[in-house]
Motif scaffolding. Structure first.
Motif, PDB file in Angstrom:
ATOM      1  N   GLN A 207       0.830  -1.201   0.000  1.00 33.54           N
ATOM      2  CA  GLN A 207       0.000   0.000   0.000  1.00 33.54           C
ATOM      3  C   GLN A 207       0.871   1.261   0.000  1.00 33.54           C
ATOM      4  OE1 GLN A 207      -3.262  -0.025  -0.347  1.00 33.54           O
ATOM      5  NE2 GLN A 207      -3.528  -2.235  -0.156  1.00 33.54           N
ATOM      6  N   GLU A 214       2.314   6.668  -6.909  1.00 33.32           N
ATOM      7  CA  GLU A 214       1.306   7.626  -7.367  1.00 33.32           C
ATOM      8  C   GLU A 214       1.762   9.059  -7.101  1.00 33.32           C
ATOM      9  OE1 GLU A 214      -2.263   9.367  -8.724  1.00 33.32           O
ATOM     10  OE2 GLU A 214      -1.372   7.390  -9.070  1.00 33.32           O
ATOM     11  N   GLU A 222      -1.513   4.066  -8.195  1.00 34.60           N
ATOM     12  CA  GLU A 222      -2.963   3.979  -8.357  1.00 34.60           C
ATOM     13  C   GLU A 222      -3.639   4.959  -7.407  1.00 34.60           C
ATOM     14  OE1 GLU A 222      -4.321   0.006  -7.804  1.00 34.60           O
ATOM     15  OE2 GLU A 222      -2.864  -0.864  -9.193  1.00 34.60           O
ATOM     16  N   PRO A 223      -4.601   5.745  -7.908  1.00 35.16           N
ATOM     17  CA  PRO A 223      -5.320   6.677  -7.029  1.00 35.16           C
ATOM     18  C   PRO A 223      -6.067   5.917  -5.929  1.00 35.16           C
ATOM     19  CG  PRO A 223      -5.735   7.144  -9.357  1.00 35.16           C
ATOM     20  CD  PRO A 223      -5.038   5.816  -9.311  1.00 35.16           C
ATOM     21  N   GLY A 224      -6.181   6.532  -4.777  1.00 36.11           N
ATOM     22  CA  GLY A 224      -6.945   5.933  -3.691  1.00 36.11           C
ATOM     23  C   GLY A 224      -6.135   5.124  -2.705  1.00 36.11           C
ATOM     24  N   HIS A 225      -4.841   4.927  -2.951  1.00 34.40           N
ATOM     25  CA  HIS A 225      -4.028   4.126  -2.032  1.00 34.40           C
ATOM     26  C   HIS A 225      -3.368   4.967  -0.942  1.00 34.40           C
ATOM     27  CE1 HIS A 225      -3.909   0.000  -3.827  1.00 34.40           C
ATOM     28  NE2 HIS A 225      -4.400   0.671  -4.856  1.00 34.40           N
ATOM     29  N   TRP A 227      -4.730   6.917   1.280  1.00 34.76           N
ATOM     30  CA  TRP A 227      -5.418   6.779   2.568  1.00 34.76           C
ATOM     31  C   TRP A 227      -5.039   5.468   3.253  1.00 34.76           C
ATOM     32  CZ3 TRP A 227      -8.605   2.755   3.898  1.00 34.76           C
ATOM     33  CH2 TRP A 227      -9.047   1.926   2.856  1.00 34.76           C
TER      34      TRP A 227
END
Length: 253
Positions: A207, A214, A222-225, A227
């Motif tokens: 992660q 990113e 990858e977007p969203g990782h 958090w």
């Protein structure tokens, strides 16, 4: 944390930093070893199955995350040696905040980790790697890497006190290796067997590596990782920090 506890923690930090001058070889090895790994995978092993784009751009963030996961044995050895040489007993007799010894050790380790991260970034730039995510992305990536290191550090401190003896550290340190190699540091999860790819994707280090890619603007991001790269380390610290401090406090009973 009170001013009293902060003062005690800083005193213990200076004690740990003084060890650097007496053990320069150990500090140097800690800085050189991850550089050797980066060069080996970039030029000797190579590969990068499933990577779209330049492999070095994919590899460097993974190696930075791997560096933050490894190299805990120095801290673990210091903790166990203090326990077995009676140093902790002398500290217990002083009016010192509970856990200041551990906090001081963690701060010294984080300073060395920041130095190691700077060295790795310098070598990566020499290999032709560049961050394309701007200043904010670069600083965010460095912050995530250090946050992951902080979490791994407190896991290591707790395991060191569980091990209790320096000769047991190597056996306990082996537990960290699956975190590093069952990850997407060197290849994408999509290029692995289904079950293994799932395990790799859930690995906290994966992660962090994906989020750093990113933020650096490189392949594999990858977007969203981001958090998840924050939540995982914070959760680990929330578990292992109090466990380590509680176990340390129990030693005086």
């Amino acid at each position: 944390m009170s001013t009293y506890a902060l003062t005690d923690s800083w005193t213990m930090t200076r004690r740990e930093l003084a060890h650097w001058a007496r053990q320069p070889v150990q500090v140097l090895v800690g800085l050189v070893f991850p550089v050797m790994l980066l060069l080996m995978f970039a030029y000797l092993v190579g590969g990068g199955r499933g990577v779209n784009g330049d492999y070095v751009d994919y590899l460097v963030p993974g190696m930075l995350a791997l560096t933050m996961a490894f190299g805990l044995e120095g801290t673990m050895l210091s903790v166990t040696q203090d326990l077995n040489k009676g140093v902790i007993d002398r500290f217990r007799s002083m009016p010192m905040a509970n856990g200041a010894v551990l906090v001081g050790r963690s701060v010294a380790d984080m300073l060395q980790s920041a130095l190691g991260l700077a060295v790795m970034l310098g070598v990566a730039c020499a290999l032709g790697w560049r961050a394309h995510g701007g200043v904010s992305g670069f600083l965010g990536a460095v912050g995530l890497l250090l946050l992951f290191r902080f979490a791994m550090l407190w896991i290591g401190i707790h395991l060191a006190m569980v091990a209790g003896k320096p000769e047991m550290v190597q056996a306990v340190q082996i537990l960290v290796w699956p975190v590093g190699f069952l990850s997407n540091a060197f290849a994408t999860p999509q290029s692995m067997p289904g079950w293994l790819g799932t395990v790799v994707e859930w690995n906290p280090m994966s992660q962090t590596a994906t989020a750093v890619r990113e933020l650096f603007g490189g392949p594999g991001g990858e977007p969203g990782h981001v958090w998840a790269a924050v939540v995982w380390p914070v959760a680990l610290v929330a578990v292992f920090f109090p466990l380590a401090v509680r176990r340390f406090g129990a030693l005086s009973k």
